[in-house]
Design a protein around this motif. Structure first.
Motif, PDB file in Angstrom:
ATOM      1  N   ARG A  51      29.848  38.585  29.494  1.00 26.88           N
ATOM      2  CA  ARG A  51      31.067  37.759  29.734  1.00 26.88           C
ATOM      3  C   ARG A  51      31.799  38.930  30.636  1.00 26.88           C
ATOM      4  O   ARG A  51      33.273  38.517  30.456  1.00 26.88           O
ATOM      5  N   VAL A  52      31.256  39.978  31.427  1.00 30.87           N
ATOM      6  CA  VAL A  52      31.863  40.800  32.031  1.00 30.87           C
ATOM      7  C   VAL A  52      31.534  40.984  33.808  1.00 30.87           C
ATOM      8  O   VAL A  52      30.502  40.313  34.124  1.00 30.87           O
ATOM      9  N   ARG A  53      32.520  39.753  34.327  1.00 34.42           N
ATOM     10  CA  ARG A  53      31.884  39.582  35.661  1.00 34.42           C
ATOM     11  C   ARG A  53      32.109  41.292  36.687  1.00 34.42           C
ATOM     12  O   ARG A  53      33.526  41.573  36.347  1.00 34.42           O
ATOM     13  N   LEU A  54      31.915  40.905  37.925  1.00 30.72           N
ATOM     14  CA  LEU A  54      32.314  42.044  38.839  1.00 30.72           C
ATOM     15  C   LEU A  54      32.211  41.037  39.610  1.00 30.72           C
ATOM     16  O   LEU A  54      32.078  40.997  40.757  1.00 30.72           O
ATOM     17  N   ALA A  55      34.205  42.107  40.507  1.00 27.36           N
ATOM     18  CA  ALA A  55      34.916  42.045  41.825  1.00 27.36           C
ATOM     19  C   ALA A  55      34.597  43.498  42.090  1.00 27.36           C
ATOM     20  O   ALA A  55      35.646  44.251  41.954  1.00 27.36           O
ATOM     21  N   VAL A 232      41.150  38.464  31.373  1.00 27.64           N
ATOM     22  CA  VAL A 232      41.503  39.371  31.369  1.00 27.64           C
ATOM     23  C   VAL A 232      41.026  40.422  32.723  1.00 27.64           C
ATOM     24  O   VAL A 232      39.943  40.866  32.447  1.00 27.64           O
ATOM     25  N   ASP A 233      41.768  40.768  33.751  1.00 23.62           N
ATOM     26  CA  ASP A 233      41.222  41.498  34.180  1.00 23.62           C
ATOM     27  C   ASP A 233      41.385  43.057  34.074  1.00 23.62           C
ATOM     28  O   ASP A 233      42.553  43.876  34.265  1.00 23.62           O
ATOM     29  N   LEU A 234      40.669  43.871  33.998  1.00 22.25           N
ATOM     30  CA  LEU A 234      40.666  45.219  33.563  1.00 22.25           C
ATOM     31  C   LEU A 234      40.790  46.031  34.464  1.00 22.25           C
ATOM     32  O   LEU A 234      40.964  47.466  34.438  1.00 22.25           O
ATOM     33  N   LEU A 274      35.835  43.578  35.861  1.00 20.73           N
ATOM     34  CA  LEU A 274      36.189  44.876  36.351  1.00 20.73           C
ATOM     35  C   LEU A 274      36.211  44.482  37.784  1.00 20.73           C
ATOM     36  O   LEU A 274      35.646  43.724  38.513  1.00 20.73           O
ATOM     37  N   GLU A 275      36.448  45.454  38.576  1.00 19.43           N
ATOM     38  CA  GLU A 275      36.448  45.565  40.213  1.00 19.43           C
ATOM     39  C   GLU A 275      36.196  47.061  40.397  1.00 19.43           C
ATOM     40  O   GLU A 275      37.317  47.571  41.440  1.00 19.43           O
ATOM     41  N   PRO A 276      35.550  47.168  40.263  1.00 13.49           N
ATOM     42  CA  PRO A 276      34.778  48.770  40.944  1.00 13.49           C
ATOM     43  C   PRO A 276      34.630  48.604  42.776  1.00 13.49           C
ATOM     44  O   PRO A 276      33.852  47.336  43.160  1.00 13.49           O
ATOM     45  N   GLY A 277      34.961  49.460  43.204  1.00 12.47           N
ATOM     46  CA  GLY A 277      34.775  49.742  44.764  1.00 12.47           C
ATOM     47  C   GLY A 277      34.061  50.578  44.991  1.00 12.47           C
ATOM     48  O   GLY A 277      33.044  51.049  45.614  1.00 12.47           O
TER      49      GLY A 277
END
Length: 405
Positions: A51-55, A232-234, A274-277
């Motif tokens: 349930r955690v997506r990665l952007a 919910v964008d963490l 999550l928004e890892p870059g």
């Protein structure tokens, strides 16, 4: 000389390949390992609950081959401009897997997001009002609201997160008034939350503490709206180390902790984002610049390179150096630094070719016999490097970018 397990995440490519690249390409240049990028994404994906997506945060490195690599892996994308939206679409990404953020979105940014079908993260009632006027669909436009937490967040470095005064988002204490005013704009519907509360954080426990704070805000927002949140964008904040002495972020502990966060909040039935870059892109790239000359000035050793803050601005902005090592073309990696023997090293200030005393690209311990023609390799240069720098300052040529599949 053999790369050890303690240093392999600091530099893309192995020692032989670094020497080959330094010999084959004109300095200065960036080189990126696309296979490593794909593996980084898969490693993080395996560590996280379903349930955690990665952007992928495009701002860290918008290179088209890198975007194509992540798009092929099924990544979402976090965009901060119309230009980034266009780049993601060109790379095969889709608007349904895209969020668009920014504290001062232009009309062009909003139009690009709407054209792509992306989710906009609104930073204030002005965004809501403009989207209400621009949206022409039959159904209300779902958006997320960015909230600036009043307390309960901590970070090692304040770049774009934190809980103090901020240009970003709606202050948590103003959330109720914002929701009430947003309700008057019937063509826009708030269905999600975004909280960004860390930058380059290496402690999974600290990230999880911040994420629990975000879930408290999310529950309050859901109660104010009177409807369920779907996202919910963490935010980002997943850090990479820039020195051997620093720990690496434990992504398995982060993933397990996010599973517990979901279990602790059964009222939330949507997805986390999550928004890892940096975590995805930094270890895939190196920057290589040839030594022009060396000198000692009043007891301080300087090494002057063919590239400076026109290519690597981050050390000047943050005070933190990239990891470095030295390569002699035709010979290989020179002893010391992150690779093996720590003898015959000297503290060194690395300076570029620009006519300003600000042109410092870090410090490090480099071989005493470093000489003109050697190449200094900067690790973790796949993020916040090529497109963050002062490329046009003093009209030096832009560095080449080498993409290795």
């Amino acid at each position: 000389m053999i790369l050890t397990a303690a240093t392999t995440d600091l530099f893309a490519f192995g020692e032989e390949r670094l020497e080959e690249l330094a010999s084959a390409h004109a300095s200065p240049f960036f080189a990126y390992d696309l296979a490593a990028a794909g593996e980084r994404y898969r490693r993080l994906r395996r560590a996280l609950p379903a349930r955690v997506r990665l952007a992928y945060a495009v701002k860290s490195n918008p290179g088209l081959p890198l975007l194509e690599t992540f798009a092929a892996e099924g990544a979402w994308f976090d965009c901060a401009s119309a230009g980034e939206v266009s780049a993601v679409l060109a790379a095969g990404g889709t608007g349904s897997g895209m969020v668009v953020a920014g504290p001062a979105k232009s009309e062009r940014d909003l139009q690009a997001a709407l054209f792509a079908g992306a989710r906009v993260q609104v930073d204030g009632i002005e965004d809501v009002a403009r989207l209400n006027a621009l949206h022409t669909g039959d159904r209300p436009l779902p958006v997320s609201v960015r909230v600036n937490p009043a307390s309960g967040v901590s970070e090692g470095a304040t770049i774009i997160g934190g809980g103090g005064p901020s240009a970003f988002g709606v202050d948590e204490e103003d959330l109720e008034a914002f929701v009430a005013e947003a309700a008057h704009h019937e063509r826009v519907r708030i269905t999600g939350l975004q909280v960004f509360a860390a930058s380059n954080e290496l402690d999974a426990g600290r990230l999880l503490t911040n994420h629990r704070t975000s879930m408290v805000i999310a529950r309050r927002l859901q109660e104010l709206l009177g409807r369920e949140l779907d996202l919910v964008d963490l935010g980002g904040g997943l850090g990479v180390r820039y020195a051997v002495s620093e720990p690496s972020l434990d992504v398995r502990a982060l993933g397990a902790g996010l599973g517990r966060v979901l279990d602790e909040n059964p009222w939330f039935t949507g997805e986390l984002l999550l928004e890892p870059g940096r975590w995805l892109s930094a270890p895939t790239g190196v920057y290589c610049a040839r030594v022009v000359r060396t000198k000692v000035s009043r007891g301080e050793r300087f090494v002057m390179l063919e590239g400076g803050i026109n290519h690597l601005l981050r050390p000047l902005m943050t005070g933190q150096s990239f990891p470095t090592l030295a390569v002699r073309p035709g010979v290989g990696v020179l002893g010391g630094g992150a690779f093996g023997d720590l003898t015959d090293l000297l503290p060194t200030t690395l300076a570029g070719p620009l006519c300003t005393s600000l042109d410092r690209v870090g410090t490090g311990d480099l071989p005493a016999d470093l000489r003109p023609g050697d190449v200094v390799v900067f690790g973790q240069a796949g993020a916040y490097a090529y497109t963050q720098a002062m490329t046009h300052f003093l009209s030096h040529p832009a560095p080449d970018q080498v993409w290795v599949g």
